[in-house]
Scaffold this active site. Structure first.
Site, PDB file in Angstrom:
ATOM      1  N   ASP A 186       0.961  -1.214  -0.012  1.00  0.00           N
ATOM      2  CA  ASP A 186      -0.034   0.003  -0.049  1.00  0.00           C
ATOM      3  C   ASP A 186       0.853   1.149  -0.124  1.00  0.00           C
ATOM      4  O   ASP A 186       2.096   1.277  -0.040  1.00  0.00           O
ATOM      5  CB  ASP A 186      -1.081  -0.064   1.346  1.00  0.00           C
ATOM      6  CG  ASP A 186      -2.411   0.431   0.928  1.00  0.00           C
ATOM      7  OD1 ASP A 186      -2.432   1.371   0.223  1.00  0.00           O
ATOM      8  OD2 ASP A 186      -3.255   0.328   1.594  1.00  0.00           O
ATOM      9  N   ASP A 243     -10.269   3.448  -3.570  1.00  0.00           N
ATOM     10  CA  ASP A 243     -10.683   2.062  -3.224  1.00  0.00           C
ATOM     11  C   ASP A 243     -12.288   1.966  -3.797  1.00  0.00           C
ATOM     12  O   ASP A 243     -13.052   2.722  -3.682  1.00  0.00           O
ATOM     13  CB  ASP A 243     -11.001   2.106  -1.899  1.00  0.00           C
ATOM     14  CG  ASP A 243      -9.692   1.831  -0.868  1.00  0.00           C
ATOM     15  OD1 ASP A 243      -8.514   2.076  -1.713  1.00  0.00           O
ATOM     16  OD2 ASP A 243      -9.630   1.674   0.060  1.00  0.00           O
TER      17      ASP A 243
HETATM   18  C1  GAL Z   1      -6.248   0.953   1.205  1.00  0.00           C
HETATM   19  C2  GAL Z   1      -6.302   0.066   0.172  1.00  0.00           C
HETATM   20  C3  GAL Z   1      -7.558  -1.010   0.677  1.00  0.00           C
HETATM   21  C4  GAL Z   1      -6.795  -1.732   1.659  1.00  0.00           C
HETATM   22  C5  GAL Z   1      -6.909  -0.635   2.863  1.00  0.00           C
HETATM   23  C6  GAL Z   1      -6.230  -1.519   4.134  1.00  0.00           C
HETATM   24  O1  GAL Z   1      -5.319   2.201   0.903  1.00  0.00           O
HETATM   25  O2  GAL Z   1      -6.529   0.635  -1.068  1.00  0.00           O
HETATM   26  O3  GAL Z   1      -7.476  -1.979  -0.715  1.00  0.00           O
HETATM   27  O4  GAL Z   1      -5.560  -2.391   1.631  1.00  0.00           O
HETATM   28  O5  GAL Z   1      -5.929   0.361   2.506  1.00  0.00           O
HETATM   29  O6  GAL Z   1      -6.001  -0.305   5.053  1.00  0.00           O
END
Ligand code: GAL
Length: 585
Positions: A186, A243
């Site tokens: 991430d 997301d």
């Molecule tokens: C976001 C990511 C998601 C998930 C989440 C977990 O940044 O895009 O898919 O991994 O963090 O905290």
């Protein structure tokens, strides 16, 4: 604060605990501390002392078709534990998902202990994963599945657990030892690393190679342009959007970023040209099974298959109804996604209500998706010349697995309800491969010549927000700041980001920035130029807050800069990068 948090603080951090609280729980803590240290030791397991060095080389033969699997985030968020993951692994086998191709089981954010050990080692959360991550990885492997794990390149993950910044090699070594096959990396807090993404990610691809274990590297940068600066040299898949959420608006937003809208210059018609075997655009994980109707789930799945998207299921597999299992395991639909040619589908028609996508396949046939987004029922037509064919062509319905016959010059999907669609295969296998559109030549979107290159004359690689209008202001008039008019430049409305490739070919970036004279409000605008992307965090120029009627000259050194990001922060303001250009000797 719960006992576990107190306990972890007690062991590894110097944070202060309120005395009364401490007295109440400290006897219990003393007892569980010893036990917990044992759990932590199991969670971390013992690591090998050294590892083999492998020559850097991205041609690792991984992800030659878009990865398929299941990821914990969309359904469970951080509420995960050993039992849920093991039950999911079992369900992947018993539901037929594994045999349909879903082989990666990826544990997303929320798996790790709140603190590293004193020697910097990552550990599984001892309460959620009492037997540790290695043991869980062994279980996943014993089911004939592959093991995926989440980390973050910032100092914290998005859930504020330990990120990998400054621990890159150590963590990839740990992952390798745990048997990890797939890393989801991430980008939260990564702008603090002050490293443009290509620099940051080359560190990870090297660390993975050094670990001695092949691992797919999947990055989340929320659509910040990884496709554009060459993420394919370091990673196997990159996110093209923020997301995903379980509603159709979000599904179309994510699909559009990969399949064609203005995220990059509309001339690119989507990002198809950056995808291919070993490197994929990722419009985010699946919400199939989490939407409000089967018709929506089915369209979402068809769209992702057309986009050669990674297929990471995000529903609860332990209680999956047959209607959803039938979608996720539809053989001929999955075959479109997994076609070895790896050509990403692209839009050939979009009138805002109906869309047609085309995905040329390896067998000389092509997959076509005809869909209706409108509330009213509608017919949707594809003409063979839109997809590189002519004359009489064989058509097969891929959901029904039925041949529909031969059709002359065009095909109509009749009376589609809202979110209704047809996914068809057109043509006869064994013929010549059908060509896709021409990729955009490099001179159109990067600096290739000496002298002056106006940024408004080349394509941008990525944009976010209402930007830019080229060589005009937002009202369609000549750009004008503090009474002076400019023939060239970029005009932005409200907050925006635009990325351009300089290819290391330019010496200086110059512009005049300010609020356009046509703007009637009293908001301010702040202009910044970044070296690299947003994650690089390296600001080459910062105007501070500018009010109306003030113009500021920008003249910055961009030697060796591969790509720049121009940002404007402001509310409903109209702001100009007048005369924006780069100069090369
Ligand atoms: C976001 C990511 C998601 C998930 C989440 C977990 O940044 O895009 O898919 O991994 O963090 O905290």
């Amino acid at each position: 604060m719960n006992a576990r948090k107190l306990l972890l603080n007690n062991i590894v951090s110097s944070r202060k605990i309120p005395p009364a609280y401490y007295i109440n729980v400290h006897m219990i803590l003393k007892k569980v501390k010893a036990f917990s240290l044992i759990l932590l030791a199991i969670g971390c397991y013992f690591l090998p002392a050294s590892s083999m060095f492998i020559k850097p080389d991205k041609d690792d033969g991984l992800a030659l078709t878009p990865p398929m699997g299941w990821n914990s985030w969309n359904i469970f968020q951080a509420d995960i534990n050993q039992a849920k993951i093991k039950e999911t692994a079992d369900a992947m086998v018993s539901s037929g998902m594994r045999d349909a191709g879903y082989n990666y089981l990826v544990i997303d954010d929320g798996w790790m202990a709140e603190q590293r050990t004193s020697d910097g080692q990552l550990c599984g959360d001892p309460q959620k994963f009492p037997l540790g991550m290695k043991s869980l990885g062994d279980y996943i492997h014993s089911k004939g599945l592959k093991f995926g794990l989440y980390e973050c390149r910032g100092y914290l993950t998005c859930q504020k657990l330990p990120g990998s910044y400054y621990h890159e090699e150590q963590d990839m070594k740990t992952f390798a030892f745990w048997g990890v096959d797939y890393v989801k990396l991430d980008g939260c807090y990564a702008e603090r690393n002050k490293r443009p993404s290509d620099v940051d990610l080359s560190i990870y691809s090297e660390a993975i190679k050094k670990s001695g274990r092949p691992m797919v590297l999947s990055i989340s940068d929320f659509g910040n342009g990884s496709w554009a600066w060459g993420a394919k040299d370091f990673t196997h898949l990159w996110r093209t959007s923020y997301d995903i959420r379980p509603n159709m608006e979000s599904i179309f937003y994510c699909a559009n970023t990969s399949g064609g809208n203005g995220v990059i210059d509309s001339a690119f018609n989507g990002l198809w040209q950056f995808a291919g075997p070993g490197h994929w655009n990722d419009p985010d994980m699946l919400e199939v099974g989490n939407l409000t109707s089967v018709i929506q789930d089915k369209l979402h799945f068809s769209l992702w298959c057309m986009l050669a998207a990674p297929l990471m299921a995000g529903n609860d597999l332990r209680e999956m109804p047959d209607s959803i299992r039938n979608i996720l395991t539809a053989k001929e639909v999955i075959a479109v996604d997994q076609d070895p040619r790896g050509f990403q589908g692209y839009k050939v028609f979009d009138n805002g209500k109906q869309q047609v996508y085309n995905k040329p396949l390896s067998a000389g046939t092509t997959a076509v998706l005809l869909l209706n987004m409108d509330k009213e029922n509608a017919d949707v037509t594809v003409h063979w010349d839109q997809i590189g064919l002519h004359g009489s062509q064989k058509v097969r319905d891929l959901w029904k697995e039925t041949d529909l016959g031969y059709f002359n010059n065009f095909f109509v999907a009749k009376n589609l309800p809202q979110y209704g669609h047809l996914l068809i295969k057109v043509g006869t296998p064994g013929g010549k491969m059908i060509a896709g559109p021409q990729p955009v030549p490099v001179e159109k979107y990067t600096v290739t010549r000496d002298g002056t290159t106006w940024l408004s004359d080349i394509y941008y690689l990525m944009k976010q927000g209402d930007a830019p209008v080229k060589d005009k202001n937002f009202k369609g008039k000549e750009i004008s700041i503090a009474g002076i008019q400019y023939k060239k430049g970029l005009s932005c409305q409200t907050s925006s980001r635009i990325m351009y490739s300089l290819n290391g070919k330019a010496d200086r970036f110059q512009a005049v920035v300010g609020i356009d004279d046509a703007y009637r409000g009293d908001a301010t605008a702040q202009f910044k130029v970044y070296n690299g992307d947003y994650f690089g965090g390296q600001v080459l120029f910062d105007s501070g807050k500018l009010g109306k009627d003030s113009a500021m000259k920008v003249d910055v050194d961009v030697k060796e800069v591969k790509y720049i990001l121009l940002t404007v922060d402001g509310k409903n303001v109209e702001a100009d990068w007048a005369d924006a250009k780069v100069i090369a000797k």
